[in-house]
Design a protein around this motif. Structure first.
Motif, PDB file in Angstrom:
ATOM      1  N   UNK A 149      46.692  46.238  46.595  1.00 54.99           N
ATOM      2  CA  UNK A 149      46.701  46.334  45.227  1.00 54.99           C
ATOM      3  C   UNK A 149      45.904  44.791  44.804  1.00 54.99           C
ATOM      4  N   UNK A 150      44.996  45.317  43.677  1.00 55.95           N
ATOM      5  CA  UNK A 150      44.893  43.714  42.688  1.00 55.95           C
ATOM      6  C   UNK A 150      46.132  43.028  42.469  1.00 55.95           C
ATOM      7  N   UNK A 151      45.807  42.026  41.891  1.00 60.74           N
ATOM      8  CA  UNK A 151      46.787  41.014  41.652  1.00 60.74           C
ATOM      9  C   UNK A 151      47.454  42.252  39.858  1.00 60.74           C
ATOM     10  N   UNK A 177      49.235  34.504  34.149  1.00 56.25           N
ATOM     11  CA  UNK A 177      49.271  33.079  34.440  1.00 56.25           C
ATOM     12  C   UNK A 177      48.350  33.126  36.206  1.00 56.25           C
ATOM     13  N   UNK A 178      48.877  34.166  37.323  1.00 60.12           N
ATOM     14  CA  UNK A 178      47.720  34.136  38.586  1.00 60.12           C
ATOM     15  C   UNK A 178      46.814  35.037  38.490  1.00 60.12           C
ATOM     16  N   UNK A 179      46.507  35.853  37.535  1.00 60.57           N
ATOM     17  CA  UNK A 179      45.946  36.841  37.616  1.00 60.57           C
ATOM     18  C   UNK A 179      43.985  36.364  36.990  1.00 60.57           C
ATOM     19  N   UNK A 180      43.595  37.190  37.874  1.00 55.37           N
ATOM     20  CA  UNK A 180      41.916  36.427  37.367  1.00 55.37           C
ATOM     21  C   UNK A 180      41.789  37.050  35.972  1.00 55.37           C
ATOM     22  N   UNK A 181      40.987  36.316  35.819  1.00 56.99           N
ATOM     23  CA  UNK A 181      41.012  37.168  33.303  1.00 56.99           C
ATOM     24  C   UNK A 181      41.075  38.424  33.350  1.00 56.99           C
ATOM     25  N   UNK A 185      44.254  41.921  31.023  1.00 60.15           N
ATOM     26  CA  UNK A 185      44.766  42.861  29.838  1.00 60.15           C
ATOM     27  C   UNK A 185      46.021  43.988  30.463  1.00 60.15           C
ATOM     28  N   UNK A 186      45.720  44.598  32.274  1.00 62.15           N
ATOM     29  CA  UNK A 186      46.682  45.705  32.449  1.00 62.15           C
ATOM     30  C   UNK A 186      47.644  45.531  32.240  1.00 62.15           C
TER      31      UNK A 186
END
Length: 252
Positions: A149-151, A177-181, A185-186
């Motif tokens: 899964x993605x972050x 805060x640990x997610x790619x920009x 949104x999700x």
């Protein structure tokens, strides 16, 4: 009715005082966002509510019951162990890191706590977990392992896992805060959905747009002090506090 209330809460690590006389109430159905610079004490405050950090002084009330009273690093009063467990289970928490078990599927990650802690029947727990996966938009990922899964997807699973305990309030500690920009949104959309459904939420966040749009109140902290507690419009459009104006000038 207040879900969480703290009175004169302070926390020190040795000589370093990281929380200074924090008074805050979160009522049922409210979304309260905590903003402020790094090192302000935001995460420490959140972690003190569910005993991941032990306060030095002050009182914590959960569901209008005195949960813990400490003074000068000594416990004055606390609820009995059975009530403590019951009240702590009313708080779900989502961290910066997802902390999913890598050797268990998404569905197994969500089912684990309700079956282990609440002794929920497997078939009942599975139905609840699948429903929660649908709510966070991941029905098709039930049998996947976290590494696939993605972050953003992992954080949505972490939210579903916390909701599986059917808490009265959700605590979010900088969940994006640990997610790619492009993945932020999700996760925020799931949190907005929870707010729309009436979930009580206390959110430490750097996402000013989310705080402005979703929060009933915004709390500004700096240097361990709760400096501002006001509606979003007042915080973002007419900030009277000098430190708040300086902070917003850097992040907006």
């Amino acid at each position: 009715m207040s879900i969480i209330r703290t009175e004169h809460v302070s926390k020190s690590f040795g000589k370093l005082e990281v929380l200074k006389d924090i008074n805050l109430t979160v009522n049922a159905g409210e979304v309260v966002c905590i903003i402020g610079p790094s090192g302000a004490g935001k995460s420490t405050y959140l972690r003190s509510l569910n005993q991941l950090e032990k306060i030095t002084s002050g009182k914590i009330f959960i569901d209008d019951q005195l949960f813990l009273h400490r003074e000068k690093d000594h416990t004055v009063e606390r609820v009995d162990p059975a009530t403590q467990k019951k009240l702590l289970l009313e708080m779900g928490m989502v961290f910066q890191r997802f902390n999913l078990f890598p050797h268990k599927t998404v569905l197994e990650n969500i089912m684990l706590a309700p079956m282990t802690v609440k002794k929920m029947k497997p078939e009942e727990c599975q139905a609840l977990s699948l429903d929660l996966l649908a709510r966070v938009g991941l029905s098709d990922k039930a049998d996947q392992y976290p590494s696939r899964l993605s972050g953003g997807q992992q954080q949505r699973v972490a939210i579903a896992r916390a909701l599986a305990m059917q808490p009265k309030i959700m605590l979010f500690d900088e969940p994006t805060s640990a997610l790619d920009p492009e993945l932020v949104g999700e996760v925020l959309n799931v949190m907005k959905q929870l707010a729309d459904e009436g979930m009580t939420m206390l959110v430490v966040t750097h996402e000013m747009g989310f705080a402005r749009e979703v929060a009933d109140r915004v709390v500004f902290m700096y240097d361990g002090v709760l400096a501002v507690d006001a509606p979003p419009k007042e915080v973002f459009e007419n900030p009277e506090n000098e430190r708040l104006r300086a902070f917003l000038g850097k992040v907006l």
